[in-house]
Scaffold this motif. Structure first.
Motif, PDB file in Angstrom:
ATOM      1  N   GLY A  65       0.803  -1.222   0.000  1.00  0.00           N
ATOM      2  CA  GLY A  65       0.000   0.000   0.000  1.00  0.00           C
ATOM      3  C   GLY A  65       0.831   1.265   0.000  1.00  0.00           C
ATOM      4  O   GLY A  65       0.502   2.246  -0.688  1.00  0.00           O
ATOM      5  N   THR A 140      -6.345  10.196   5.304  1.00  0.00           N
ATOM      6  CA  THR A 140      -6.545   8.761   5.478  1.00  0.00           C
ATOM      7  C   THR A 140      -8.031   8.531   5.703  1.00  0.00           C
ATOM      8  O   THR A 140      -8.619   9.168   6.580  1.00  0.00           O
ATOM      9  CB  THR A 140      -5.782   8.271   6.734  1.00  0.00           C
ATOM     10  OG1 THR A 140      -4.502   8.895   6.767  1.00  0.00           O
ATOM     11  CG2 THR A 140      -5.624   6.771   6.733  1.00  0.00           C
ATOM     12  N   ASN A 142      -9.643   5.481   6.477  1.00  0.00           N
ATOM     13  CA  ASN A 142      -9.757   4.669   7.685  1.00  0.00           C
ATOM     14  C   ASN A 142      -8.374   4.556   8.322  1.00  0.00           C
ATOM     15  O   ASN A 142      -7.475   3.950   7.748  1.00  0.00           O
ATOM     16  CB  ASN A 142     -10.283   3.275   7.315  1.00  0.00           C
ATOM     17  CG  ASN A 142     -10.546   2.417   8.528  1.00  0.00           C
ATOM     18  OD1 ASN A 142     -11.569   2.550   9.176  1.00  0.00           O
ATOM     19  ND2 ASN A 142      -9.617   1.524   8.859  1.00  0.00           N
ATOM     20  N   THR A 144      -5.995   2.950  10.335  1.00  0.00           N
ATOM     21  CA  THR A 144      -5.885   1.599  10.875  1.00  0.00           C
ATOM     22  C   THR A 144      -5.184   1.561  12.233  1.00  0.00           C
ATOM     23  O   THR A 144      -5.446   0.672  13.043  1.00  0.00           O
ATOM     24  CB  THR A 144      -5.102   0.731   9.868  1.00  0.00           C
ATOM     25  OG1 THR A 144      -5.568   1.046   8.555  1.00  0.00           O
ATOM     26  CG2 THR A 144      -5.316  -0.745  10.126  1.00  0.00           C
ATOM     27  N   GLN A 194      -3.777  -6.597   0.425  1.00  0.00           N
ATOM     28  CA  GLN A 194      -3.796  -7.486   1.606  1.00  0.00           C
ATOM     29  C   GLN A 194      -4.838  -7.096   2.653  1.00  0.00           C
ATOM     30  O   GLN A 194      -4.890  -7.683   3.713  1.00  0.00           O
ATOM     31  CB  GLN A 194      -2.408  -7.544   2.248  1.00  0.00           C
ATOM     32  CG  GLN A 194      -2.055  -6.391   3.184  1.00  0.00           C
ATOM     33  CD  GLN A 194      -1.488  -5.189   2.468  1.00  0.00           C
ATOM     34  OE1 GLN A 194      -1.814  -4.932   1.329  1.00  0.00           O
ATOM     35  NE2 GLN A 194      -0.634  -4.423   3.138  1.00  0.00           N
TER      36      GLN A 194
HETATM   37  C1  LIG Z   1      -2.088  -1.239   5.682  1.00  0.00           C
HETATM   38  C2  LIG Z   1      -2.154   0.218   5.469  1.00  0.00           C
HETATM   39  C3  LIG Z   1      -1.214   0.906   4.678  1.00  0.00           C
HETATM   40  C4  LIG Z   1      -0.153   0.258   3.862  1.00  0.00           C
HETATM   41  O1  LIG Z   1       0.815  -0.414   4.462  1.00  0.00           O
HETATM   42  P1  LIG Z   1       1.743  -1.384   3.613  1.00  0.00           P
HETATM   43  O2  LIG Z   1       2.427  -2.149   4.669  1.00  0.00           O
HETATM   44  O3  LIG Z   1       2.633  -0.557   2.787  1.00  0.00           O
HETATM   45  O4  LIG Z   1       0.829  -2.212   2.759  1.00  0.00           O
HETATM   46  C5  LIG Z   1      -1.365   2.272   4.514  1.00  0.00           C
HETATM   47  N1  LIG Z   1      -2.381   2.925   5.082  1.00  0.00           N
HETATM   48  C6  LIG Z   1      -3.310   2.303   5.817  1.00  0.00           C
HETATM   49  C7  LIG Z   1      -4.432   3.101   6.375  1.00  0.00           C
HETATM   50  C8  LIG Z   1      -3.223   0.929   6.034  1.00  0.00           C
HETATM   51  O5  LIG Z   1      -4.156   0.305   6.764  1.00  0.00           O
END
Ligand SMILES: *Cc1c(COP(=O)(O)O)cnc(C)c1O
Length: 386
Positions: A65, A140, A142, A144, A194
């Motif tokens: 991501g 962003t 959501n 995380t 993922q």
């Molecule tokens: C998982 C995630 C990412 C990306 O992380 P990667 O490890 O590079 O896949 C970016 N932003 C959010 C909000 C995520 O949940």
């Protein structure tokens, strides 16, 4: 632990993979300049656009991501550009860091972890930009790391009326949460394989509006692998510029088929139901919710704080060692304080119920007063509350 023991992955990525998708992931290799590839690519791309609810171009990028976030930045901006970044957690900070690495002048509007973007503050900050120097806003959808869902539709309205581009990290919200890219007029939106796409890590998706393509023309940030010019040129031949992760596309074709069979409304409803069940269950066990307001609570992950005197990391260890259930911990300042229960993608209410049942046992073994079945019952009850 033997790797042959099935783990129950309650993580906000990577997520469990359906059996039919796993089968596709072992299909024999094909050439990426072949007719077979072109057919696969066309099919998958159309369905990915369906997920994003967009007619905009979608670039499929090899990378996680964060690679998608980097592509979003370097294809729209130039060194020295003024960017307003809305940060409500760790992933918002990362987006800013990427833009800074390429020389953007990033103004970080930070909000306390566990809260969403304050629309009044955003409006005031945009209004103060009287010369309209802010070229883009990073947000962003959501977050995380804190399990907060930003009010993206309202944020987008403010940003668009100011005239800036909006670049959205929707990596953990896509599929779990309604995100109509065209209806909300979002310029650049990034997803990742993922999370709720139900395939392994390694692919990022980036939607690109006409306004984003306009910005591309004058963007001078250095780029090669992520340069969208090449993606657009090869797209005309139903190809990607570089060798794509073909195996992931095999899996994606099947996971998108599953998603279409379920339909977007039901996908969103299933994730909302998992969120409600999780929140009710953990509270019955004495946890507190990191995000008390359900309106800004993530549909993909729920952050919970252990009852007073209980060690969050010991709880996670008990869940893993005794029940093979994997929960996420807190990041940075929230490390050791927060437990994050992921519930996105190939997961449903039964996964929440089993997680809560195991959590009851772990908590009781650790000496916490638990009435067995109480968390499960509270979660079950949410099905009947409407
Ligand atoms: C998982 C995630 C990412 C990306 O992380 P990667 O490890 O590079 O896949 C970016 N932003 C959010 C909000 C995520 O949940």
């Amino acid at each position: 632990m033997s790797k042959y023991i099935r783990q129950q992955l309650m993580l906000p990525g990577p997520t469990p993979i359906p059996e039919s998708v796993l089968q596709e992931l072992s299909a024999p290799m094909i050439g990426h300049r072949s007719a077979g590839w072109a057919e696969l690519f066309e099919d998958v791309e159309a369905k990915v656009k369906w997920v994003f609810q967009t007619q905009n171009d979608v670039m499929s990028i090899s990378g996680s991501g964060s690679g998608g976030l980097e592509a979003a930045v370097v294809n729209t901006l130039s060194p020295g550009d003024k960017v307003l970044a809305l940060e409500i957690g760790v992933f918002g900070e990362r987006f800013s860091t990427i833009a800074e690495a390429y020389g953007a002048q990033v103004d970080r509007l930070q909000f306390e972890f566990g809260t969403a973007v304050d629309l009044d503050l955003l409006e005031a900050r945009l209004a103060a930009d009287t010369n309209k120097e802010i070229k883009a806003v990073l947000v962003t959808h959501n977050e995380t790391s804190t399990s907060v869902l930003n009010p993206l539709e309202s944020i987008a309205k403010l940003v668009k009326s100011h005239g800036a581009l909006i670049l959205v990290d929707a990596i953990s919200s896509l599929v779990s949460t309604n995100l109509p890219v065209d209806k909300w007029d979002l310029d650049v939106v990034v997803g990742g394989s993922q999370k709720a796409f139900m395939i392994p890590p390694g692919l990022a998706f980036v939607t690109f509006s006409d306004r984003a393509w306009e910005a591309y023309k004058s963007s001078t940030m250095p780029k090669f692998y992520f340069d969208f010019k090449y993606y657009r040129d090869y797209r005309a031949k139903s190809q990607t510029p570089w060798t794509p992760p073909i195996t992931l596309f095999f899996g994606l074709k099947e996971s998108l088929r599953l998603m279409q069979e379920e339909g977007l409304p039901q996908l969103f409803k299933r994730h909302e139901q998992m969120m409600k069940a999780t929140r009710a269950g953990v509270q019955a066990l004495g946890f507190s919710l990191f995000v008390p307001d359900e309106n800004i609570a993530s549909r993909a992950v729920t952050g919970i704080v252990a009852p007073e005197g209980m060690d969050a990391e010991a709880i996670r260890k008990g869940m893993l060692d005794d029940h093979h259930i994997v929960l996420a911990g807190g990041q940075r300042a929230l490390k050791g304080k927060l437990i994050r229960v992921g519930h996105l993608g190939y997961q449903g209410l039964p996964d929440i119920l089993s997680t809560l049942a195991a959590l009851e046992i772990v908590m009781k073994k650790m000496g916490h007063s638990v009435e067995l079945g109480s968390a499960v019952a509270a979660a079950q009850q949410t099905v009947f509350n409407q």
